[in-house]
Design an enzyme around this catalytic site. Structure first.
Site, PDB file in Angstrom:
ATOM      1  N   ASN A  11       0.777  -1.201  -0.238  1.00  0.00           N
ATOM      2  CA  ASN A  11       0.121   0.031  -0.007  1.00  0.00           C
ATOM      3  C   ASN A  11       1.128   1.216   0.016  1.00  0.00           C
ATOM      4  O   ASN A  11       1.720   1.498   1.025  1.00  0.00           O
ATOM      5  CB  ASN A  11      -0.996   0.048   1.375  1.00  0.00           C
ATOM      6  CG  ASN A  11      -1.709   1.185   1.540  1.00  0.00           C
ATOM      7  OD1 ASN A  11      -1.692   2.139   0.639  1.00  0.00           O
ATOM      8  ND2 ASN A  11      -2.360   1.426   2.572  1.00  0.00           N
ATOM      9  N   TRP A  12       1.097   1.928  -1.292  1.00  0.00           N
ATOM     10  CA  TRP A  12       2.138   3.041  -1.192  1.00  0.00           C
ATOM     11  C   TRP A  12       1.534   4.377  -0.899  1.00  0.00           C
ATOM     12  O   TRP A  12       2.027   5.192  -0.829  1.00  0.00           O
ATOM     13  CB  TRP A  12       2.569   3.014  -2.706  1.00  0.00           C
ATOM     14  CG  TRP A  12       3.449   1.901  -3.230  1.00  0.00           C
ATOM     15  CD1 TRP A  12       4.090   1.274  -2.343  1.00  0.00           C
ATOM     16  CD2 TRP A  12       3.683   1.552  -4.553  1.00  0.00           C
ATOM     17  NE1 TRP A  12       4.680   0.278  -3.306  1.00  0.00           N
ATOM     18  CE2 TRP A  12       4.562   0.742  -4.455  1.00  0.00           C
ATOM     19  CE3 TRP A  12       3.405   1.912  -5.668  1.00  0.00           C
ATOM     20  CZ2 TRP A  12       5.238  -0.132  -5.662  1.00  0.00           C
ATOM     21  CZ3 TRP A  12       3.996   1.494  -6.879  1.00  0.00           C
ATOM     22  CH2 TRP A  12       4.812   0.330  -6.809  1.00  0.00           C
ATOM     23  N   LYS A  13       0.221   4.502  -0.433  1.00  0.00           N
ATOM     24  CA  LYS A  13      -0.486   5.324   0.283  1.00  0.00           C
ATOM     25  C   LYS A  13      -0.213   6.630  -1.162  1.00  0.00           C
ATOM     26  O   LYS A  13      -0.275   6.697  -1.929  1.00  0.00           O
ATOM     27  CB  LYS A  13      -0.057   5.552   1.419  1.00  0.00           C
ATOM     28  CG  LYS A  13      -0.236   4.471   2.409  1.00  0.00           C
ATOM     29  CD  LYS A  13       0.000   4.654   3.853  1.00  0.00           C
ATOM     30  CE  LYS A  13      -0.316   3.451   4.724  1.00  0.00           C
ATOM     31  NZ  LYS A  13      -0.282   3.474   6.001  1.00  0.00           N
ATOM     32  N   HIS A  94      -9.945   1.293   4.663  1.00  0.00           N
ATOM     33  CA  HIS A  94      -8.612   1.228   5.244  1.00  0.00           C
ATOM     34  C   HIS A  94      -8.635   2.336   6.263  1.00  0.00           C
ATOM     35  O   HIS A  94      -9.410   3.118   6.287  1.00  0.00           O
ATOM     36  CB  HIS A  94      -7.702   1.853   4.129  1.00  0.00           C
ATOM     37  CG  HIS A  94      -6.130   1.931   4.718  1.00  0.00           C
ATOM     38  ND1 HIS A  94      -5.564   2.871   5.527  1.00  0.00           N
ATOM     39  CD2 HIS A  94      -5.162   0.999   4.772  1.00  0.00           C
ATOM     40  CE1 HIS A  94      -4.452   2.779   5.931  1.00  0.00           C
ATOM     41  NE2 HIS A  94      -4.257   1.629   5.283  1.00  0.00           N
ATOM     42  N   GLU A  96      -7.100   4.895   7.334  1.00  0.00           N
ATOM     43  CA  GLU A  96      -6.965   6.032   7.259  1.00  0.00           C
ATOM     44  C   GLU A  96      -8.203   6.655   6.561  1.00  0.00           C
ATOM     45  O   GLU A  96      -8.566   7.762   6.894  1.00  0.00           O
ATOM     46  CB  GLU A  96      -5.853   6.518   6.332  1.00  0.00           C
ATOM     47  CG  GLU A  96      -4.442   6.271   7.042  1.00  0.00           C
ATOM     48  CD  GLU A  96      -3.144   5.465   6.622  1.00  0.00           C
ATOM     49  OE1 GLU A  96      -3.200   5.594   5.335  1.00  0.00           O
ATOM     50  OE2 GLU A  96      -2.340   5.091   7.252  1.00  0.00           O
ATOM     51  N   GLU A 170      -6.232  -4.910  10.230  1.00  0.00           N
ATOM     52  CA  GLU A 170      -5.115  -3.810  10.415  1.00  0.00           C
ATOM     53  C   GLU A 170      -5.331  -3.499  11.628  1.00  0.00           C
ATOM     54  O   GLU A 170      -6.102  -2.253  11.841  1.00  0.00           O
ATOM     55  CB  GLU A 170      -4.719  -2.905   9.152  1.00  0.00           C
ATOM     56  CG  GLU A 170      -4.531  -3.689   7.878  1.00  0.00           C
ATOM     57  CD  GLU A 170      -3.964  -2.507   6.990  1.00  0.00           C
ATOM     58  OE1 GLU A 170      -2.824  -2.656   6.615  1.00  0.00           O
ATOM     59  OE2 GLU A 170      -4.724  -1.636   6.709  1.00  0.00           O
ATOM     60  N   GLY A 176       1.575   2.348  10.964  1.00  0.00           N
ATOM     61  CA  GLY A 176       2.664   3.426  10.581  1.00  0.00           C
ATOM     62  C   GLY A 176       3.270   3.680  11.962  1.00  0.00           C
ATOM     63  O   GLY A 176       3.822   4.891  12.078  1.00  0.00           O
ATOM     64  N   SER A 212       2.554  -2.084  10.588  1.00  0.00           N
ATOM     65  CA  SER A 212       4.179  -2.111  10.879  1.00  0.00           C
ATOM     66  C   SER A 212       4.743  -3.575  10.482  1.00  0.00           C
ATOM     67  O   SER A 212       5.496  -4.086  11.209  1.00  0.00           O
ATOM     68  CB  SER A 212       4.212  -1.975  12.232  1.00  0.00           C
ATOM     69  OG  SER A 212       3.833  -0.542  12.344  1.00  0.00           O
TER      70      SER A 212
END
Ligand code: PGA
Length: 251
Positions: A11-13, A94, A96, A170, A176, A212
């Site tokens: 997941n490159w966000k 997700h 976020e 998650e 993160g 992580s």
């Protein structure tokens, strides 16, 4: 022992620029997994390039989707547009999106329905916050978040969405932060998720763990019951680290 065919998803966000994405593409072309499956979720602006320039064995998915079908919705990207680029899989729910953009279960349900309508599949993410965990409410939260997803599956039984979507656990507090959940906690959560899915659908779905994940903990996580793969944020932004993580997953 690690899972037989691990899914390794990046997941490159909102992290890589165009030059970094181009070198990643070269790196992806040279990377051959000895087993399992590789997936990348780049920002939308790189989807077309990656979907057309990457070996077909690598899944190129989107990080988000509009709830709207089509029309005057400036700044949105709709399911039919992703589909026309060759995208098959989209991250939904997700942490976020849930916590930074305040996406509710009602909105997520509409997004999931958009995927079904356009023959796309999900990587549906769930996870508890630290407060919820400390209140002993982890499984209750996971159950409620899963319900949103399973209701869409139950109304659309014979679809690729229902047979091929992935679910990613998650824990919000592990994303993160450098803190990974204990293997015992991952095992409890994944066992619960697997049982909930099987009792609703009659079949399992691939379950990913995220939060992580790094080269040092990949092997242990992939050796945990009902973990079929990993969803990797920060450690996927650098091809050297991501390469080490893949080597660990191939053991
Ligand atoms: P992280 O992110 O690996 O940086 O914790 C995971 C994710 O957000 O999917």
């Amino acid at each position: 022992m690690s899972v037989q065919e691990p899914i390794i998803a990046a997941n490159w966000k909102c992290c890589l620029d165009w030059y970094e994405v181009q070198s990643f593409r070269d790196w992806l072309s040279a990377t051959k997994l000895s087993k399992g499956h590789l997936a990348c979720f780049p920002s939308d602006c790189y989807l077309s390039y990656l979907a057309s320039q990457t070996q077909p064995s690598v899944t190129i998915g989107a990080q988000n989707i509009s709830v709207h079908e089509k029309g005057a919705f400036t700044g949105e990207v709709a399911a039919f547009q992703l589909k026309s680029l060759g995208v098959e899989r989209v991250l939904i729910g997700h942490s976020e999106r849930r916590h930074v953009f305040h996406e509710t279960s009602g909105l997520l349900s509409q997004k999931l329905s958009q995927l079904v309508a356009h023959n796309l599949v999900a990587c549906y993410c769930i996870g508890e916050t630290l407060e919820e965990r400390e209140a002993g409410a982890t499984l209750e939260v996971l159950s409620a978040q899963l319900r949103t997803f399973l209701e869409v599956c139950e109304t659309h039984k014979d679809t690729p969405f229902t047979s091929q979507s992935w679910v990613a656990y998650e824990p919000v507090w592990a994303i993160g932060t450098g803190k990974t959940a204990e293997l015992e906690d991952i095992s409890i959560a994944h066992t619960f998720i697997n049982e909930t899915i099987i009792s609703a659908l009659g079949h399992p779905l691939p379950l990913l763990y995220g939060g992580s994940v790094k080269p040092q903990n990949t092997c242990g996580i992939l050796g945990t019951p009902f973990v079929d793969g990993v969803l990797v944020g920060s450690a996927s932004n650098n091809s050297e680290t991501f390469g080490q993580l893949i080597d660990e997953a191939m053991r």
